[in-house]
Design a protein around this motif. Structure first.
Motif, short mmCIF file in Angstrom:
data_model
loop_
_atom_site.label_atom_id
_atom_site.label_comp_id
_atom_site.label_asym_id
_atom_site.label_seq_id
_atom_site.Cartn_x
_atom_site.Cartn_y
_atom_site.Cartn_z
N GLY A 1 0.81 -1.21 0.00
CA GLY A 1 0.00 0.00 0.00
C GLY A 1 0.84 1.26 0.00
N VAL A 2 2.00 1.22 0.65
CA VAL A 2 2.91 2.38 0.64
C VAL A 2 3.34 2.69 -0.80
CG1 VAL A 2 5.15 3.26 1.41
CG2 VAL A 2 3.72 1.94 2.98
N GLY A 3 3.74 1.66 -1.53
CA GLY A 3 4.14 1.87 -2.92
C GLY A 3 2.99 2.36 -3.78
N ALA A 4 1.80 1.78 -3.58
CA ALA A 4 0.64 2.17 -4.38
C ALA A 4 0.26 3.63 -4.13
CB ALA A 4 -0.53 1.26 -4.07
N ALA A 5 0.44 4.10 -2.90
CA ALA A 5 0.09 5.48 -2.57
C ALA A 5 0.97 6.49 -3.30
CB ALA A 5 0.21 5.70 -1.06
N LEU A 6 2.16 6.10 -3.70
CA LEU A 6 3.01 6.96 -4.52
C LEU A 6 2.62 6.89 -5.99
CD1 LEU A 6 6.49 6.18 -2.92
CD2 LEU A 6 5.32 8.39 -2.88
N VAL A 7 2.16 5.72 -6.42
CA VAL A 7 1.89 5.51 -7.85
C VAL A 7 0.59 6.15 -8.29
CG1 VAL A 7 1.39 3.75 -9.61
CG2 VAL A 7 3.25 3.39 -7.97
N MET A 8 -0.50 5.87 -7.60
CA MET A 8 -1.82 6.22 -8.12
C MET A 8 -2.04 7.71 -8.31
SD MET A 8 -5.50 4.70 -7.03
CE MET A 8 -6.90 4.83 -8.15
N PRO A 9 -1.69 8.59 -7.34
CA PRO A 9 -1.90 10.02 -7.60
C PRO A 9 -1.05 10.55 -8.74
CG PRO A 9 -0.82 9.68 -5.48
CD PRO A 9 -1.25 8.35 -5.96
N ALA A 10 0.13 9.94 -8.94
CA ALA A 10 0.99 10.39 -10.03
C ALA A 10 0.40 10.05 -11.39
CB ALA A 10 2.38 9.77 -9.89
N THR A 11 -0.44 9.02 -11.47
CA THR A 11 -1.01 8.65 -12.77
C THR A 11 -2.00 9.70 -13.27
OG1 THR A 11 -2.76 7.31 -11.72
CG2 THR A 11 -0.73 6.18 -12.33
N LEU A 12 -2.96 10.06 -12.45
CA LEU A 12 -3.96 11.03 -12.89
C LEU A 12 -3.37 12.43 -13.04
CD1 LEU A 12 -6.86 11.45 -13.72
CD2 LEU A 12 -7.47 11.79 -11.32
N SER A 13 -2.46 12.82 -12.14
CA SER A 13 -1.86 14.16 -12.26
C SER A 13 -0.97 14.26 -13.49
CB SER A 13 -1.07 14.51 -10.99
OG SER A 13 -0.07 13.55 -10.75
N THR A 14 -0.39 13.14 -13.93
CA THR A 14 0.38 13.15 -15.18
C THR A 14 -0.54 13.38 -16.37
OG1 THR A 14 2.10 11.69 -14.29
CG2 THR A 14 1.89 11.79 -16.68
N ILE A 15 -1.73 12.78 -16.35
CA ILE A 15 -2.71 13.02 -17.41
C ILE A 15 -3.11 14.48 -17.45
CG2 ILE A 15 -5.11 12.61 -18.08
CD1 ILE A 15 -4.76 9.72 -17.30
N THR A 16 -3.46 15.04 -16.30
CA THR A 16 -3.95 16.42 -16.27
C THR A 16 -2.85 17.44 -16.60
OG1 THR A 16 -3.60 16.48 -13.86
CG2 THR A 16 -5.79 15.91 -14.63
N SER A 17 -1.59 17.07 -16.40
CA SER A 17 -0.50 17.98 -16.73
C SER A 17 0.05 17.76 -18.14
CB SER A 17 0.64 17.84 -15.71
OG SER A 17 1.21 16.54 -15.77
N THR A 18 -0.37 16.67 -18.80
CA THR A 18 0.15 16.33 -20.13
C THR A 18 -0.86 16.60 -21.24
OG1 THR A 18 1.53 14.58 -19.16
CG2 THR A 18 1.14 14.48 -21.53
#
Length: 513
Positions: free
Chosen positions: A115-132
């Motif tokens: 869960g620690v690793g997933a907490a770093l991954v998931m927010p970065a996925t959507l914010s990468t979409i919104t910034s790209t």
């Protein structure tokens, strides 16, 4: 003006970015539910009780949810690409460690580290979409993201079911390692770095509040069937968890740069999207946790057949999220789309609550179809509502809030619905005539009860089905209440599908609210 060749290259890069983002997202989302298929096998191999099984599944979702806000802030401050790589590495490493254990306690710990690793991954996925992606293409990309977020759980179940036909439950963690490795390679090749150079210092105290508050709350819910819902241990734990979360709100209100500004919820669209997603996934993951045990322990299906049985839900979810929801939101508005989706979900749950120890697959199918279509219909406008409420510089936190609603809803759904089922199972299981220690073990574990043979095993199956029915009725009522609340919140709010004005796009979160 860009040439056709430049436009084609840009679109190719965007498709590549979206593909890797969806792979990373699917890797961590699938892990929330994929181990559900292996619950009976884990119970037999590790001798885990019903309470321990709840923790094995929920430890991941709980830590995932509790650290999502901090994970989004880390991505904003230090770079979303770096956050993706770090999170995927931790995720893969913890999966490797989980493969080597045969202890229920250690398995719970490793699921928490996942869960620690997933907490770093998931927010970065959507914010990468919104910034790209440019705003005119963002809604479709977000729709794809939402569809993958919903369907990955079912696809993860199917993949796990296939693996369990040939190998043990440890193969589920091997799948995690393979997906994480592929996502790391893709991230290194195509994901651009993006960060906010003006991001504030990390709010570690606020993160501690969320971990402590949610941890105590969920612990009290999961342990309640064993110690009793009216026991001081349960009541005190629930009160302490709520008090800590209230303290988190007060702490964040006093901070100049909060981890999560509670004033954001003054925005009716933002509040409605958050509430809708939380309760959608409350019902969804709670249902998946229960129904996979029902299909294997009560009906006697194999892991693969159990996973295949849920495929119609994914088939309804993907087109609903990707195509129908954006079009309906553009024509009828966010309010009508969200409410229609939530009512479909509650209808599906009400049908599924009719399942008993001898039901045919057709009854299950009649509940899965509206449940999947409703999830897809309600997810996309709710996700867009949350992301559009924040300016570009705050997209990491916006993404984390969006993800938090999903994982927090899932963690609470597994805990609450699992505890309701377990309480009903323990109360309704008639084991008169059996020695006290044997009866106690059977009440703690359905797997133990099934090994006792008839008539005890038949009674256990009936008690489990009755407990699941009670839990699903409660879930249906919760989702109907969510539909009413969302309809009220969006009565005067603008549709989330409408683009922000220039003034809104540059406003602070408080000004937008």
């Amino acid at each position: 003006m860009s040439s056709p060749q430049e436009v084609a290259v840009t679109r190719t890069r965007q498709r590549a970015v979206l593909g890797v983002i969806c792979l990373s997202l699917a890797t961590v989302v699938a892990a929330v539910a994929s181990l559900n298929v292996a619950v009976p096998s884990i119970a037999r191999d590790t001798h885990a009780s019903l309470t321990q099984l709840s923790w094995i599944i929920d430890a991941y979702a709980l830590v995932f949810a509790a650290l999502l806000l901090l994970g989004g802030a880390i991505g904003d401050r230090f770079g979303r690409r770096r956050a993706l790589l770090a999170g995927l590495t931790v995720f893969g490493g913890a999966s490797a460690a989980a493969m080597a254990t045969d202890s229920a306690g250690m398995l719970i710990a490793m699921r928490g580290l996942l869960g620690v690793g997933a907490a770093l991954v998931m927010p970065a996925t959507l914010s990468t979409i919104t910034s790209t992606f440019p705003r005119e293409e963002r809604s479709r990309a977000v729709g794809t993201w939402a569809g993958v977020a919903g369907a990955s759980a079912i696809l993860g179940l199917l993949a796990s079911g296939l693996l369990l036909e040939a190998w043990s439950w440890r193969s589920v963690f091997a799948l995690n390692i393979a997906l994480a490795a592929a996502a790391i390679i893709g991230t290194l090749l195509v994901i651009p770095e993006s960060a906010d150079p003006r991001a504030p210092k990390l709010d570690l105290v606020g993160a501690l509040f969320t971990v402590a508050g949610l941890g105590i709350l969920v612990y009290s819910i999961i342990e309640a069937p064993v110690v009793g819902w009216a026991h001081w241990h349960t009541i005190g734990g629930l009160g302490a968890g709520i008090a800590i979360l209230v303290g988190f709100v007060y702490w964040e209100l006093s901070r100049p740069n909060p981890l999560l500004d509670p004033r954001l919820f003054r925005n009716r669209v933002f509040a409605a999207g958050t509430l809708s997603l939380t309760l959608q996934f409350f019902a969804f993951f709670g249902f998946v946790f229960l129904v996979l045990q029902y299909l294997q322990l009560v009906l006697g299906n194999s892991p693969l057949v159990a996973a295949l049985s849920l495929i119609p839900m994914a088939l309804g979810m993907m087109p609903s999220a990707r195509v129908i929801a954006p079009r309906l939101a553009a024509r009828a508005g966010t309010r009508a789309t969200c409410v229609a989706g939530l009512l479909l979900i509650s209808t599906g749950l009400a049908v599924l609550a009719q399942l008993d120890s001898s039901s045919s697959y057709w009854l299950l199918l009649c509940g899965l179809l509206p449940l999947g279509a409703g999830m897809g219909l309600a997810m996309t406008p709710a996700t867009t509502a949350i992301t559009d409420a924040l300016p570009p510089s705050q997209q990491g936190i916006g993404s984390a809030v969006n993800d938090l609603t999903r994982e927090l809803g899932g963690a609470l759904g597994i805990a609450v619905l699992g505890s309701i089922m377990q309480s009903a199972y323990r109360d309704q299981l008639d084991l008169s005539g059996l020695p006290g220690p044997v009866a106690a073990q059977a009440r703690d574990s359905v797997a133990v009860a099934l090994r006792l043979g008839s008539p005890a095993a038949d009674r256990a199956r009936e008690a489990f089905a009755d407990g699941m029915s009670t839990a699903l009725i409660c879930a249906a009522v919760v989702v109907v209440c969510a539909a009413a609340a969302v309809a009220a919140l969006l009565r005067h709010g603008r549709p989330a599908a409408v683009a922000l004005t220039r003034q809104e796009a540059t406003a602070t979160p408080i000004e937008s609210a």
